[in-house]
Design an enzyme around this catalytic site. Sequence first.
Site, PDB file in Angstrom:
ATOM      1  N   PRO A 156       0.784  -1.233   0.000  1.00 50.14           N
ATOM      2  CA  PRO A 156       0.000   0.000   0.000  1.00 50.14           C
ATOM      3  C   PRO A 156       0.819   1.287   0.000  1.00 50.14           C
ATOM      4  O   PRO A 156       1.855   1.379   0.655  1.00 50.14           O
ATOM      5  CB  PRO A 156      -0.841  -0.100   1.277  1.00 50.14           C
ATOM      6  CG  PRO A 156      -0.197  -1.152   2.100  1.00 50.14           C
ATOM      7  CD  PRO A 156       0.481  -2.091   1.151  1.00 50.14           C
ATOM      8  N   ASN A 157       0.303   2.235  -0.725  1.00 49.00           N
ATOM      9  CA  ASN A 157       0.824   3.613  -0.813  1.00 49.00           C
ATOM     10  C   ASN A 157       2.109   3.746  -1.632  1.00 49.00           C
ATOM     11  O   ASN A 157       2.589   4.862  -1.834  1.00 49.00           O
ATOM     12  CB  ASN A 157       1.011   4.222   0.583  1.00 49.00           C
ATOM     13  CG  ASN A 157      -0.289   4.232   1.360  1.00 49.00           C
ATOM     14  OD1 ASN A 157      -1.286   4.753   0.876  1.00 49.00           O
ATOM     15  ND2 ASN A 157      -0.306   3.626   2.545  1.00 49.00           N
ATOM     16  N   ARG A 183       4.775  11.061  -1.156  1.00 52.71           N
ATOM     17  CA  ARG A 183       5.369  10.701   0.139  1.00 52.71           C
ATOM     18  C   ARG A 183       6.636  11.500   0.396  1.00 52.71           C
ATOM     19  O   ARG A 183       7.140  12.215  -0.469  1.00 52.71           O
ATOM     20  CB  ARG A 183       5.587   9.178   0.204  1.00 52.71           C
ATOM     21  CG  ARG A 183       4.250   8.448   0.109  1.00 52.71           C
ATOM     22  CD  ARG A 183       4.359   6.967   0.284  1.00 52.71           C
ATOM     23  NE  ARG A 183       4.431   6.591   1.704  1.00 52.71           N
ATOM     24  CZ  ARG A 183       4.471   5.335   2.136  1.00 52.71           C
ATOM     25  NH1 ARG A 183       4.445   4.338   1.263  1.00 52.71           N
ATOM     26  NH2 ARG A 183       4.537   5.068   3.417  1.00 52.71           N
ATOM     27  N   TYR A 209      11.799   8.564   1.091  1.00 56.31           N
ATOM     28  CA  TYR A 209      11.582   7.634  -0.019  1.00 56.31           C
ATOM     29  C   TYR A 209      12.272   8.035  -1.318  1.00 56.31           C
ATOM     30  O   TYR A 209      12.185   7.305  -2.310  1.00 56.31           O
ATOM     31  CB  TYR A 209      10.072   7.448  -0.249  1.00 56.31           C
ATOM     32  CG  TYR A 209       9.405   6.763   0.920  1.00 56.31           C
ATOM     33  CD1 TYR A 209       9.696   5.437   1.227  1.00 56.31           C
ATOM     34  CD2 TYR A 209       8.508   7.439   1.741  1.00 56.31           C
ATOM     35  CE1 TYR A 209       9.110   4.794   2.308  1.00 56.31           C
ATOM     36  CE2 TYR A 209       7.908   6.811   2.829  1.00 56.31           C
ATOM     37  CZ  TYR A 209       8.220   5.491   3.108  1.00 56.31           C
ATOM     38  OH  TYR A 209       7.646   4.864   4.180  1.00 56.31           O
ATOM     39  N   ASN A 264       7.983  -5.797  -1.404  1.00 55.51           N
ATOM     40  CA  ASN A 264       7.992  -4.686  -0.465  1.00 55.51           C
ATOM     41  C   ASN A 264       6.562  -4.609   0.084  1.00 55.51           C
ATOM     42  O   ASN A 264       5.690  -4.007  -0.553  1.00 55.51           O
ATOM     43  CB  ASN A 264       8.382  -3.380  -1.153  1.00 55.51           C
ATOM     44  CG  ASN A 264       8.444  -2.236  -0.145  1.00 55.51           C
ATOM     45  OD1 ASN A 264       7.972  -2.358   0.982  1.00 55.51           O
ATOM     46  ND2 ASN A 264       9.011  -1.115  -0.553  1.00 55.51           N
ATOM     47  N   ALA A 286       3.418  -1.006   4.622  1.00 58.00           N
ATOM     48  CA  ALA A 286       2.960  -1.045   6.020  1.00 58.00           C
ATOM     49  C   ALA A 286       2.495  -2.441   6.443  1.00 58.00           C
ATOM     50  O   ALA A 286       2.544  -2.771   7.642  1.00 58.00           O
ATOM     51  CB  ALA A 286       1.848  -0.021   6.237  1.00 58.00           C
ATOM     52  N   GLU A 332      12.562  -9.915   0.925  1.00 60.59           N
ATOM     53  CA  GLU A 332      11.854  -8.717   1.397  1.00 60.59           C
ATOM     54  C   GLU A 332      12.722  -7.489   1.117  1.00 60.59           C
ATOM     55  O   GLU A 332      13.929  -7.517   1.365  1.00 60.59           O
ATOM     56  CB  GLU A 332      11.627  -8.857   2.907  1.00 60.59           C
ATOM     57  CG  GLU A 332      10.968  -7.667   3.572  1.00 60.59           C
ATOM     58  CD  GLU A 332      10.942  -7.805   5.103  1.00 60.59           C
ATOM     59  OE1 GLU A 332      11.434  -8.830   5.647  1.00 60.59           O
ATOM     60  OE2 GLU A 332      10.448  -6.864   5.750  1.00 60.59           O
ATOM     61  N   HIS A 375      12.869  -2.975   1.244  1.00 62.79           N
ATOM     62  CA  HIS A 375      12.300  -1.680   1.635  1.00 62.79           C
ATOM     63  C   HIS A 375      13.168  -0.582   1.051  1.00 62.79           C
ATOM     64  O   HIS A 375      14.397  -0.699   1.023  1.00 62.79           O
ATOM     65  CB  HIS A 375      12.252  -1.535   3.161  1.00 62.79           C
ATOM     66  CG  HIS A 375      11.409  -2.575   3.804  1.00 62.79           C
ATOM     67  ND1 HIS A 375      10.032  -2.495   3.823  1.00 62.79           N
ATOM     68  CD2 HIS A 375      11.738  -3.744   4.406  1.00 62.79           C
ATOM     69  CE1 HIS A 375       9.554  -3.580   4.416  1.00 62.79           C
ATOM     70  NE2 HIS A 375      10.563  -4.360   4.778  1.00 62.79           N
ATOM     71  N   ARG A 387      13.660   4.061  11.862  1.00 60.63           N
ATOM     72  CA  ARG A 387      12.480   4.933  11.882  1.00 60.63           C
ATOM     73  C   ARG A 387      11.628   4.675  13.143  1.00 60.63           C
ATOM     74  O   ARG A 387      12.157   4.220  14.137  1.00 60.63           O
ATOM     75  CB  ARG A 387      11.698   4.739  10.584  1.00 60.63           C
ATOM     76  CG  ARG A 387      12.535   5.098   9.342  1.00 60.63           C
ATOM     77  CD  ARG A 387      11.780   4.888   8.052  1.00 60.63           C
ATOM     78  NE  ARG A 387      10.590   5.715   7.991  1.00 60.63           N
ATOM     79  CZ  ARG A 387       9.581   5.515   7.139  1.00 60.63           C
ATOM     80  NH1 ARG A 387       9.657   4.508   6.271  1.00 60.63           N
ATOM     81  NH2 ARG A 387       8.535   6.302   7.130  1.00 60.63           N
TER      82      ARG A 387
HETATM   83  C1  DQA Z   1       8.476   0.783   3.378  1.00 62.83           C
HETATM   84  C2  DQA Z   1       8.646   0.979   4.876  1.00 62.83           C
HETATM   85  C3  DQA Z   1       7.343   0.780   5.609  1.00 62.83           C
HETATM   86  O1  DQA Z   1       7.509   0.991   7.000  1.00 62.83           O
HETATM   87  C4  DQA Z   1       6.305   1.775   5.107  1.00 62.83           C
HETATM   88  O2  DQA Z   1       5.066   1.534   5.727  1.00 62.83           O
HETATM   89  C5  DQA Z   1       6.186   1.809   3.633  1.00 62.83           C
HETATM   90  C6  DQA Z   1       7.378   1.668   2.805  1.00 62.83           C
HETATM   91  C7  DQA Z   1       9.762   1.110   2.582  1.00 62.83           C
HETATM   92  O3  DQA Z   1       9.850   0.709   1.437  1.00 62.83           O
HETATM   93  O4  DQA Z   1      10.647   1.790   3.112  1.00 62.83           O
HETATM   94  O5  DQA Z   1       5.111   2.066   3.095  1.00 62.83           O
HETATM   95  O6  DQA Z   1       8.159  -0.576   3.130  1.00 62.83           O
END
Ligand code: DQA
Length: 151
Positions: free
Chosen positions: A17-18, A25, A30, A81, A84, A105, A107, A114
């Site tokens: 998501p997002n 963002r 990011y 990825n 959240a 995985e 990120h 964080r």
């Molecule tokens: C994320 C890190 C997560 O904590 C966050 O909720 C994201 C992006 C990252 O790629 O840094 O949406 O997965």
Amino acid sequence: MSPQENSTKKVFVLNGPNLARLDLRDSAIYGTMNFETLTEFVKRSGSELGFDVDMRQSDSEVEIIHWLHEAADNSIPVIINPAAFTHYSYAIRDAAELVKAPLIEVHLSNPLAREEFRHTSVISGIAKGTIAGFGPDSYRLALLALKQLLA
Ligand code: DQA
């Protein structure tokens, strides 16, 4: 089909998501790539390593679970990825555990640097490994690791 196409290995790169709204963002966290540019970068990085990258993004837990089932059914390696969902989705963890091909995985940011709620990943325990904190290069490094795992 050319020999090159013939030898490319499919990989799912799944995004939670997002992540399709990276443009909105915090760029200090990011970076400045929007999702479209990130997709081009990941696909190009993959093809340089002999992968056919199927890059997907969803805000829906259900859709991501179904994509993981698809990967499990077809023995397709996964780079994910979970955004959240990383921090609390046992349903995505259980689906990810069904994938017997390597699952990595990734990120963009380093969640451990964080807020405290980001320090827990319910996915890491079933992933082959985790790459975090390198921005778009996290995906490229995951593709490199995958290439070595499959060699
Ligand atoms: C994320 C890190 C997560 O904590 C966050 O909720 C994201 C992006 C990252 O790629 O840094 O949406 O997965």
